[in-house]
Design a protein around this motif. Sequence first.
Motif, PDB file in Angstrom:
ATOM      1  N   GLY A   1       3.561  -4.752   1.647  1.00 28.77           N
ATOM      2  CA  GLY A   1       3.113  -3.558   1.228  1.00 28.77           C
ATOM      3  C   GLY A   1       3.575  -3.140  -0.103  1.00 28.77           C
ATOM      4  N   ASP A   2       3.671  -1.919  -0.687  1.00 31.53           N
ATOM      5  CA  ASP A   2       4.149  -1.866  -2.020  1.00 31.53           C
ATOM      6  C   ASP A   2       5.666  -1.652  -2.286  1.00 31.53           C
ATOM      7  N   ILE A   3       6.029  -2.233  -3.332  1.00 36.06           N
ATOM      8  CA  ILE A   3       7.389  -2.199  -3.467  1.00 36.06           C
ATOM      9  C   ILE A   3       7.693  -0.855  -4.456  1.00 36.06           C
TER      10      ILE A   3
ATOM     11  N   TRP B   1      -1.734 -13.714  -4.062  1.00 35.43           N
ATOM     12  CA  TRP B   1      -1.987 -12.645  -3.241  1.00 35.43           C
ATOM     13  C   TRP B   1      -0.552 -11.853  -2.702  1.00 35.43           C
ATOM     14  N   ARG B   2      -1.042 -10.661  -2.834  1.00 38.41           N
ATOM     15  CA  ARG B   2       0.270  -9.949  -2.012  1.00 38.41           C
ATOM     16  C   ARG B   2       0.671 -10.145  -0.807  1.00 38.41           C
ATOM     17  N   THR B   3       1.982 -10.273  -0.507  1.00 43.58           N
ATOM     18  CA  THR B   3       2.339 -10.838   0.794  1.00 43.58           C
ATOM     19  C   THR B   3       2.934  -9.588   1.546  1.00 43.58           C
TER      20      THR B   3
ATOM     21  N   MET C   1       0.945  -1.309   0.009  1.00 39.37           N
ATOM     22  CA  MET C   1       0.117  -0.103  -0.029  1.00 39.37           C
ATOM     23  C   MET C   1       0.855   1.113   0.033  1.00 39.37           C
ATOM     24  N   ARG C   2       0.679   2.089  -0.909  1.00 41.89           N
ATOM     25  CA  ARG C   2       1.581   3.466  -1.081  1.00 41.89           C
ATOM     26  C   ARG C   2       0.948   4.376  -0.018  1.00 41.89           C
ATOM     27  N   ILE C   3       1.722   4.950   0.858  1.00 37.06           N
ATOM     28  CA  ILE C   3       0.825   5.675   1.767  1.00 37.06           C
ATOM     29  C   ILE C   3       0.858   7.018   1.117  1.00 37.06           C
TER      30      ILE C   3
ATOM     31  N   LEU D   1      -8.184  -9.787 -12.706  1.00 35.65           N
ATOM     32  CA  LEU D   1      -8.653  -8.555 -11.851  1.00 35.65           C
ATOM     33  C   LEU D   1      -7.529  -8.801 -10.614  1.00 35.65           C
ATOM     34  N   LYS D   2      -7.103  -7.595 -10.300  1.00 34.40           N
ATOM     35  CA  LYS D   2      -6.429  -7.221  -8.978  1.00 34.40           C
ATOM     36  C   LYS D   2      -7.489  -6.531  -8.235  1.00 34.40           C
ATOM     37  N   TYR D   3      -7.504  -7.021  -7.077  1.00 39.18           N
ATOM     38  CA  TYR D   3      -8.690  -6.408  -6.245  1.00 39.18           C
ATOM     39  C   TYR D   3      -7.853  -6.035  -4.941  1.00 39.18           C
ATOM     40  N   ASP D   4      -8.274  -4.685  -4.763  1.00 32.62           N
ATOM     41  CA  ASP D   4      -7.312  -4.102  -3.577  1.00 32.62           C
ATOM     42  C   ASP D   4      -8.003  -3.428  -2.661  1.00 32.62           C
ATOM     43  N   LEU D   5      -7.494  -3.928  -1.294  1.00 36.49           N
ATOM     44  CA  LEU D   5      -8.471  -3.760  -0.091  1.00 36.49           C
ATOM     45  C   LEU D   5      -8.755  -2.191   0.152  1.00 36.49           C
TER      46      LEU D   5
ATOM     47  N   ILE E   1      -7.540  -5.937 -15.479  1.00 30.75           N
ATOM     48  CA  ILE E   1      -8.052  -4.814 -14.702  1.00 30.75           C
ATOM     49  C   ILE E   1      -7.874  -4.707 -13.330  1.00 30.75           C
ATOM     50  N   TYR E   2      -8.557  -3.648 -12.744  1.00 31.51           N
ATOM     51  CA  TYR E   2      -8.226  -3.394 -11.212  1.00 31.51           C
ATOM     52  C   TYR E   2      -9.503  -2.746 -10.516  1.00 31.51           C
ATOM     53  N   SER E   3      -9.839  -3.404  -9.302  1.00 30.24           N
ATOM     54  CA  SER E   3     -10.889  -2.429  -8.447  1.00 30.24           C
ATOM     55  C   SER E   3     -10.651  -2.969  -6.866  1.00 30.24           C
TER      56      SER E   3
ATOM     57  N   ILE F   1      -4.221  -3.218 -16.687  1.00 25.98           N
ATOM     58  CA  ILE F   1      -4.480  -2.035 -16.234  1.00 25.98           C
ATOM     59  C   ILE F   1      -4.819  -1.691 -14.910  1.00 25.98           C
ATOM     60  N   ASP F   2      -3.810  -0.841 -14.066  1.00 27.31           N
ATOM     61  CA  ASP F   2      -4.082  -0.716 -12.564  1.00 27.31           C
ATOM     62  C   ASP F   2      -5.016   0.453 -12.305  1.00 27.31           C
ATOM     63  N   ASP F   3      -4.929   0.961 -11.271  1.00 27.24           N
ATOM     64  CA  ASP F   3      -6.092   1.944 -10.766  1.00 27.24           C
ATOM     65  C   ASP F   3      -6.051   3.101 -11.878  1.00 27.24           C
ATOM     66  N   THR F   4      -7.128   3.680 -11.475  1.00 25.34           N
ATOM     67  CA  THR F   4      -7.408   5.180 -12.264  1.00 25.34           C
ATOM     68  C   THR F   4      -8.234   5.125 -13.574  1.00 25.34           C
TER      69      THR F   4
ATOM     70  N   SER G   1       0.275  -1.316 -15.455  1.00 25.28           N
ATOM     71  CA  SER G   1       0.700   0.092 -15.632  1.00 25.28           C
ATOM     72  C   SER G   1       1.034   0.836 -14.287  1.00 25.28           C
ATOM     73  N   TRP G   2       0.834   0.305 -13.064  1.00 25.73           N
ATOM     74  CA  TRP G   2       0.998   1.226 -11.693  1.00 25.73           C
ATOM     75  C   TRP G   2       2.383   1.550 -11.805  1.00 25.73           C
ATOM     76  N   ASN G   3       3.535   0.804 -11.831  1.00 21.52           N
ATOM     77  CA  ASN G   3       4.858   1.118 -11.172  1.00 21.52           C
ATOM     78  C   ASN G   3       5.463   2.290 -12.218  1.00 21.52           C
TER      79      ASN G   3
ATOM     80  N   THR H   1     -11.229   3.028  -4.972  1.00 23.77           N
ATOM     81  CA  THR H   1      -9.966   2.448  -4.936  1.00 23.77           C
ATOM     82  C   THR H   1      -8.819   3.157  -4.191  1.00 23.77           C
ATOM     83  N   CYS H   2      -7.738   2.812  -4.191  1.00 26.50           N
ATOM     84  CA  CYS H   2      -6.694   3.427  -3.346  1.00 26.50           C
ATOM     85  C   CYS H   2      -6.563   4.660  -3.967  1.00 26.50           C
ATOM     86  N   ALA H   3      -6.506   4.928  -5.100  1.00 19.67           N
ATOM     87  CA  ALA H   3      -6.377   6.369  -5.752  1.00 19.67           C
ATOM     88  C   ALA H   3      -7.692   7.153  -5.616  1.00 19.67           C
TER      89      ALA H   3
HETATM   90  C1  GLA Z   1      -2.285   0.056  -3.801  1.00 17.98           C
HETATM   91  C2  GLA Z   1      -1.543  -1.181  -4.361  1.00 17.98           C
HETATM   92  C3  GLA Z   1      -0.703  -0.627  -5.511  1.00 17.98           C
HETATM   93  C4  GLA Z   1      -1.537  -0.044  -6.745  1.00 17.98           C
HETATM   94  C5  GLA Z   1      -2.211   1.150  -6.108  1.00 17.98           C
HETATM   95  C6  GLA Z   1      -3.188   1.877  -6.851  1.00 17.98           C
HETATM   96  O1  GLA Z   1      -1.229   1.017  -3.227  1.00 17.98           O
HETATM   97  O2  GLA Z   1      -0.895  -1.786  -3.349  1.00 17.98           O
HETATM   98  O3  GLA Z   1      -0.255  -1.852  -6.191  1.00 17.98           O
HETATM   99  O4  GLA Z   1      -2.504  -0.828  -7.340  1.00 17.98           O
HETATM  100  O5  GLA Z   1      -2.885   0.823  -4.939  1.00 17.98           O
HETATM  101  O6  GLA Z   1      -3.903   2.836  -6.440  1.00 17.98           O
END
Ligand code: GLA
Length: 411
Positions: free
Chosen positions: A231-233, A227-229, A1-3, A158-162, A124-126, A85-88, A50-52, A132-134
């Motif tokens: 926070g964000d890289i 499953w992600r293990t 999770m990107r703070i 589908l990437k499903y982001d808490l 896709i992402y949700s 396609i990630d978020d947005t 697309s995110w990184n 979403t996070c963004a």
């Molecule tokens: C979270 C996820 C990231 C990315 C962004 C998008 O931080 O961990 O991989 O999907 O959300 O907002």
Amino acid sequence: MRISASLPLAAIVFATVIAPVSGSAVPQPPAKAQLDSSKVAATPPMGWNSWNYFAGKVTDKDIRDSADQIIASGMKDAGYIYVNIDDTWEGERDASGVLHTNSKFPDMKALADYVHSKGLKLGIYSSPGPKTCAGFEGSLGHEEQDAQLYASWGIDYLKYDLCSFIPAVMEKQAPNDKAAQMRLMLAAYDKMGKALKATGRPIVYSFCQYGWDSVWEWAPGIGGNLWRTTGDIEARWQSIYDILSQQKGLASYAGPGHWNDPDMLEVGNGKLSLAENRTHFSMWAMLAAPLLAGNDLPRMKPEIKEILTSRDVIAISQDPLGHQARYIYSKGEVEVWARDLQGGAKAIAIVNVGSDVYSTHPFHLDLAQLGLNGSQHAKNLWTGKEMDLTNNMPVELPSHDILLLRIASPK
Ligand code: GLA
């Protein structure tokens, strides 16, 4: 999770104070035989996300250009299939609750058709939360509708982001009860898993909830393919090394159809050195992690393309047994990891995780710790050279570099 500013404050606070909960509060992990490892993700998914690199700026054109480049660069031939396609991308819901794309993505069906016409797949992402996070539209209360929409477009992943599910549901419905919050989280992932399944379309289901509540124990039982293990890289060595260190002890949870996800690749991003890019890619292959490139493909440097398309390294990642590498031992600042491969072969990674070059005090390889009996014949997967390994042999490695070996017939 990107703070970031886009993440609700409550989510940030939650992320920093919550302790993992396990035991009777959540259903027990299903027996291996019951795991839904089904048809998709028999080997760790390979592709691009697309995110990184693009983060919130990604557009339809970027996705098309990236798909084109996956073909032109030889990445598709090397195994990269998913264009994610990630978020947005999300717009607003109409009066019937149907979600529409925003102006960056004028026609998702047409985009999916384009990606499919190249022999690639579209992801896709949700989020299970309202946002979403963004801060874009999430799937809360519209899970079945969204799953059907994805299937109608031809979505394959589908990437499903808490994210906002934490303050909006977990904290609201179960204040101060972490075990109950974890049950709500599991139920949300289960709900979307069932909705995806009901579409009848094979869709890779990727959980993004940062490893909470030992997700590796329950995700496969509710249809999670990865499953992600953590926070964000980030595109810096310390982030990559921290994430690598957090994978120790997770090997037994990975296998065909269900994978630990230490997050997407940063190869070619930021200021990573060539050695760091090589080590990052090698270790994600060793970990049987999804290999989702996250760089600017149309402007990728030749040396980065060479890393991402290394056939010998990808063969480790895609080994059909799906045995994730285990941490074996370390001496000083050198770590040794190994994994078993099909046909009795073995891959060994020796990594200088420190900042010194080991020329003055070389590391000596202990074959016995690897379960090997005396001298071995191996291939160096980055030089292609054959070499003999002898017990106690010195290994000199530049800082953050790796010696990645394959032993075809271990003794
Ligand atoms: C979270 C996820 C990231 C990315 C962004 C998008 O931080 O961990 O991989 O999907 O959300 O907002």
